[in-house]
Design an enzyme around this catalytic site. Structure first.
Site, short mmCIF file in Angstrom:
data_model
loop_
_atom_site.label_atom_id
_atom_site.label_comp_id
_atom_site.label_asym_id
_atom_site.label_seq_id
_atom_site.Cartn_x
_atom_site.Cartn_y
_atom_site.Cartn_z
N THR A 1 46.42 40.42 35.23
CA THR A 1 45.82 41.11 35.88
C THR A 1 46.63 41.55 37.37
OG1 THR A 1 43.82 40.27 34.97
CG2 THR A 1 43.57 41.42 37.04
N GLU A 2 46.80 42.99 37.60
CA GLU A 2 47.47 43.41 38.78
C GLU A 2 48.82 42.61 39.07
OE1 GLU A 2 46.04 45.96 40.51
OE2 GLU A 2 44.57 45.94 38.91
N LEU A 3 49.36 42.24 38.06
CA LEU A 3 50.67 41.35 38.00
C LEU A 3 50.40 40.20 38.76
CD1 LEU A 3 53.36 44.20 38.60
CD2 LEU A 3 52.54 43.25 36.61
#
Length: 467
Positions: free
Chosen positions: A144-146
């Site tokens: 998630t979101e890197l």
């Protein structure tokens, strides 16, 4: 030089600002289905449909390649609100030029939980969705979101992924370039996002005060061609096309001519992410401790976008507490046939957007947070989310308490009935006469009732004694 174009495809289940007390289900009480439908179809018309159709053309004409990370909650909404969007993504995958990147099903922050079981569960749910919807098994993972650290990389490696994506930020690279393949301490291959070249499209494309405005396809291709290294990973929100940057900005013309301009530079090759992993060797090790976790969000590129203030941390801890309570009472909830509904709502509440809306950062970061939020202020987002959490917790506890109350009542009623039946039996024995009739082989037991009728009860072999 290898080039990858990667896009995050996500839409959260936006929550009601006020709890719908007339809702017949938890979903109706907490989820704003009307708003979600409006937003999804608006973005579908502005971004998903035209961009997917354009990329299908680019694949057909120029053998263009792209990569998508598509969340489970996005797919749920596509199935409910606009299945044509999903059909287009299926068509893209069928071309063979599109690779799907795994992530968390609910776009959650479970990777930041103390235990890894829910993180793994969310990843496995996502894997299952890819297989069922697209018939695809992902080889590369992006959280998630890197969001990234050594622990997350190890979990992904243990789950069988070949590589993991994260942000190519200076604080983990030092003097090194993001334009190479790296590896974690456990040997997990790491693909790094080139955030400058990504944000040139994602954030700055339509910024008239930018000194490089306007950004054209030929100019961008020259930038790619002049960049040193072995791989450039471009990663951005898919809504960059048509939603963040409207059609009028020229974003679709930029995308249409990009493959043509890239092809003019012979040393540039657009590939899928797994090709990078197969063709390149790691050039060094990236070490990211859990206390220094990174992401691609905001200028800090850490987890402060979701856990940077007290409101967010209170919300996060309360969410985890509810999760523990649900697990502790899972068997009871399953017996009540309520576990699936409750657990699904708990998962929806995990979506990172719910905490993202509560950020109170300033300047450019705040404008991005506000852009995505359907709340007037971060404080409204916090109040609404916490209200839902407490209402959700109360619902579960009330359900269990009522079940226990009913169970105790049934036990008391059963005891009373037992005592009543026992009294009836005693009365029956007092008001009846027992008669034994014998012959040589058997004896028959009769009960003579008050009217003098004899009712045969059973026969027994020798040795029967009546006291």
């Amino acid at each position: 030089m290898l080039i990858t174009f990667n896009f995050e495809v996500h839409q959260p289940h936006r929550l009601n600002k006020e709890i719908n007390q007339n809702g017949n289900t938890l979903w109706e009480k907490y989820v704003d289905t009307k708003l979600n439908k409006e937003v999804f179809n608006k973005v579908a018309n502005k971004c998903y449909i035209p961009t997917n159709e354009l990329i299908l053309e680019l694949i057909d004409e120029y053998d263009f390649k792209v990569n998508y990370s598509i969340t489970g909650v996005f797919v749920e909404q596509a199935l409910e609100f606009n299945d044509y969007v999903l059909d287009l993504f299926k068509d893209l995958v069928k071309t063979g030029n599109v690779e799907l990147i795994a992530e968390t099903y609910h776009h959650s922050l479970t990777s930041l939980f103390e235990t890894e079981d829910e993180f793994i569960e969310d990843i496995e749910m996502h894997r299952k969705m890819y297989k069922e919807i697209f018939g695809f098994k992902a080889k590369v993972f992006r959280n998630t979101e890197l969001i990234y650290n050594n622990r997350i990389a190890k979990i992904a490696k243990d789950l069988g992924f070949k590589a993991i994506f994260t942000e190519g930020i200076e604080k983990i690279l030092g003097w090194r370039s993001p334009n190479y393949l790296y590896q974690s301490p456990d040997g997990m291959k790491i693909l790094l996002r080139n955030y400058r070249l990504s944000d040139d499209i994602g954030f700055r494309f339509s910024a008239r005060d930018w000194d490089q405005y306007p950004l054209t396809a030929d100019k961008y291709a020259i930038w790619l061609a002049s960049t040193p290294g072995e791989v450039i990973n471009i990663y951005m929100d898919y809504e960059t096309f048509g939603e963040h940057h409207w059609k009028e900005t020229g974003i679709f013309e930029f995308l249409r001519y990009l493959p043509i301009e890239i092809a003019k530079h012979e040393h540039l090759e657009v590939v899928n992410v797994s090709e990078v992993v197969d063709r390149l060797e790691p050039r060094g090790e990236i070490y990211v401790h859990e206390f220094a976790t990174i992401s691609w969000a905001d200028t800090e590129r850490d987890v402060s976008a979701w856990l940077g203030n007290k409101m967010q941390r209170i919300s996060f801890e309360k969410l985890k507490d509810i999760g523990k309570f649900i697990k502790e009472n899972s068997n009871k909830l399953k017996k009540l046939n309520k576990f699936d509904e409750i657990y699904k709502m708990y998962k929806v509440l995990q979506t990172s957007d719910n905490l993202y809306y509560q950020s109170i950062k300033g300047l450019s970061d705040m404008s991005v947070h506000n852009y995505f939020s359907h709340f007037d202020t971060p404080f409204d987002a916090y109040a609404s989310y916490l209200n839902i959490l407490y209402d959700f917790e109360y619902y579960i506890k009330e359900l269990l308490a009522k079940s226990e109350f009913d169970k105790n009542n049934r036990r008391k009623d059963g005891q009373k009935q037992y005592e009543k039946d026992d009294e009836v039996k005693k009365e029956s024995l007092i008001n009846t006469n027992i008669i034994v009739a014998k012959d040589d082989k058997t004896e028959s037991i009769y009960i003579e009732d008050e009217e003098g009728k004899k009712n045969k009860r059973y026969e027994r072999d020798e040795g029967f004694i009546i006291a």
